[in-house]
Motif scaffolding. Structure first.
Motif, PDB file in Angstrom:
ATOM      1  N   GLU A  15       0.822  -1.208   0.000  1.00 31.07           N
ATOM      2  CA  GLU A  15       0.000   0.000   0.000  1.00 31.07           C
ATOM      3  C   GLU A  15       0.859   1.261   0.000  1.00 31.07           C
ATOM      4  OE1 GLU A  15      -3.201  -0.003   2.742  1.00 31.07           O
ATOM      5  OE2 GLU A  15      -3.886  -2.011   2.169  1.00 31.07           O
ATOM      6  N   ARG A  46      -5.441   6.842   0.807  1.00 28.22           N
ATOM      7  CA  ARG A  46      -5.603   5.403   1.008  1.00 28.22           C
ATOM      8  C   ARG A  46      -5.642   4.733  -0.363  1.00 28.22           C
ATOM      9  NH1 ARG A  46     -10.160   3.568   2.699  1.00 28.22           N
ATOM     10  NH2 ARG A  46     -11.385   5.383   1.989  1.00 28.22           N
ATOM     11  N   GLU A  48      -7.592   2.608  -1.482  1.00 29.94           N
ATOM     12  CA  GLU A  48      -8.958   2.471  -2.002  1.00 29.94           C
ATOM     13  C   GLU A  48      -9.411   3.717  -2.771  1.00 29.94           C
ATOM     14  OE1 GLU A  48      -8.312  -0.244   1.346  1.00 29.94           O
ATOM     15  OE2 GLU A  48      -8.054   1.930   1.133  1.00 29.94           O
ATOM     16  N   GLU A  49      -8.715   4.819  -2.621  1.00 38.66           N
ATOM     17  CA  GLU A  49      -9.101   6.066  -3.280  1.00 38.66           C
ATOM     18  C   GLU A  49      -8.417   6.264  -4.636  1.00 38.66           C
ATOM     19  OE1 GLU A  49      -9.734   8.518   0.943  1.00 38.66           O
ATOM     20  OE2 GLU A  49      -7.923   8.841  -0.279  1.00 38.66           O
ATOM     21  N   SER A 256      -8.799  -6.453  -7.642  1.00 42.42           N
ATOM     22  CA  SER A 256     -10.037  -6.194  -6.899  1.00 42.42           C
ATOM     23  C   SER A 256     -11.185  -6.107  -7.899  1.00 42.42           C
ATOM     24  CB  SER A 256      -9.922  -4.886  -6.101  1.00 42.42           C
ATOM     25  OG  SER A 256      -9.647  -3.793  -6.965  1.00 42.42           O
ATOM     26  N   ARG A 258     -14.945  -4.130  -9.214  1.00 37.96           N
ATOM     27  CA  ARG A 258     -15.733  -2.898  -9.219  1.00 37.96           C
ATOM     28  C   ARG A 258     -17.168  -3.209  -9.647  1.00 37.96           C
ATOM     29  NH1 ARG A 258     -12.794  -2.954 -14.012  1.00 37.96           N
ATOM     30  NH2 ARG A 258     -14.060  -2.668 -15.905  1.00 37.96           N
ATOM     31  N   SER A 265     -17.023   2.528  -8.239  1.00 34.12           N
ATOM     32  CA  SER A 265     -17.322   1.978  -6.918  1.00 34.12           C
ATOM     33  C   SER A 265     -16.816   0.546  -6.802  1.00 34.12           C
ATOM     34  CB  SER A 265     -18.835   2.001  -6.656  1.00 34.12           C
ATOM     35  OG  SER A 265     -19.322   3.331  -6.644  1.00 34.12           O
ATOM     36  N   ALA A 266     -16.090   0.274  -5.730  1.00 35.66           N
ATOM     37  CA  ALA A 266     -15.625  -1.080  -5.461  1.00 35.66           C
ATOM     38  C   ALA A 266     -16.757  -1.910  -4.878  1.00 35.66           C
ATOM     39  CB  ALA A 266     -14.453  -1.051  -4.500  1.00 35.66           C
ATOM     40  N   ASP A 268     -17.734  -5.795  -2.694  1.00 37.86           N
ATOM     41  CA  ASP A 268     -17.174  -6.708  -1.708  1.00 37.86           C
ATOM     42  C   ASP A 268     -16.558  -7.933  -2.372  1.00 37.86           C
ATOM     43  OD1 ASP A 268     -18.041  -5.048   0.315  1.00 37.86           O
ATOM     44  OD2 ASP A 268     -19.929  -6.142   0.609  1.00 37.86           O
TER      45      ASP A 268
END
Length: 326
Positions: A15, A46, A48-49, A256, A258, A265-266, A268
């Protein structure tokens, strides 16, 4: 600029490096910079952004974070009239390290294997990152039998049969339609053989799902281990599925998912969506790519590929092989 991406061994290190490369590419990569500015996403604290660049930009733009001239340009396969993706690689050493580290982590030393490729010869398809990878494996194996056999299945069959009563380890990597042709014409038990398939039918035969494909190959080659490789022109890293279905990534790569209806948007883990790839080895190009593949990611870092988005371009390894035979 060089980044020590191959020294990553923890999530924290991944990260930290991802954010560092994001900021670097935001400054140096004009295409990625403009895309992030358009989204009003030019700051990320982060992982995730971080925004993911749609892979289609490799067809219409020069996606680079480095001003040095390209040492090699990898191109995707395509049909006549279709634009192809172009990946300008300014530091081939990075790709070589990615290939070598991933192979060793997954399979061990290349010199311990005979490497057989059902792919076009390197001289026939010099712009293919997959063929470049196979050529590097073949050279590293240092075995006379290692080589490209796409246009000579009979010769490939003889090589495979010559090792029937041997403990020699063999890797057979190939495009799916060629592997199916080999299965149709030269079924045999294959001890100590790993078969790595690299993609779908791409218009050569009726599309079939992976479990059906692997069932056909396992029936034809009863003792072989059927596995899969995930890679693409726009990336410098690969993932491998030892069971043929669930892929694991090297420490500098992460996948990951989307939302298919909201690409920013991600979603789960365990849910089907579009696959986003972080490939930190791609720091001279773009490390954050939104692919056109559908799949699932899982909490342990593995992922599965379930198909393609509707109306996405026909692309991939099998078209490459078809073109080499015309």
């Amino acid at each position: 600029m060089k980044f020590t991406v191959f020294d990553i061994h923890s999530n924290e290190a991944f990260e930290k490096m991802a954010l560092k490369i994001y900021r670097y590419q935001l400054r140096k990569n004009v295409v990625y910079q403009q895309y992030c500015e358009y989204l009003h996403k030019t700051r990320a604290s982060r992982i995730e952004e971080i925004p993911f660049l749609p892979i289609q930009f490799f067809k219409s733009h020069t996606v680079l974070s480095d001003q040095r001239p390209a040492q090699i340009t990898f191109t995707s396969s395509g049909t006549t009239g279709n634009n192809v993706s172009k990946h300008l690689v300014t530091d081939l050493e990075v790709y070589n390290k990615s290939l070598d580290h991933s192979f060793k982590k997954t399979y061990g030393e290349a010199k311990d294997y005979v490497i057989l490729a059902l792919l076009p010869h390197y001289l026939d398809r010099s712009g293919s990152s997959l063929v470049y990878m196979a050529q590097r494996w073949i050279k590293a194996s240092q075995r006379a039998e290692s080589g490209f056999y796409l246009n000579d299945l009979a010769a490939l069959s003889k090589v495979l049969k010559s090792f029937e009563n041997s403990s020699q380890k063999i890797i057979l990597i190939g495009v799916t339609f060629a592997l199916l042709q080999l299965a149709d014409e030269y079924a045999m038990p294959l001890d100590n053989v790993i078969i790595i398939e690299t993609g779908g039918m791409k218009g050569m035969r009726k599309e079939i799902i992976k479990p059906e494909l692997h069932g056909i190959l396992q029936t034809a080659f009863t003792q072989a281990s059927i596995q899969s490789e995930y890679g693409m022109t726009e990336l410098l890293s690969q993932a491998y599925a030892n069971d043929g279905i669930t892929f694991t990534t090297p420490p500098w790569m992460r996948v990951s998912t989307r939302d298919t209806n909201d690409p920013l948007s991600a979603i789960d883990h365990g849910k089907t969506g579009g696959l986003n790839v972080i490939d930190l080895a791609n720091y001279n190009s773009c490390s954050f790519i939104a692919t056109q593949d559908l799949g699932k990611s899982f909490t342990d870092g593995s992922f599965q590929v379930l198909g393609r988005f509707d109306h996405s371009d026909i692309r991939g390894c099998n078209l490459m092989a078809v073109g080499s035979r015309q």
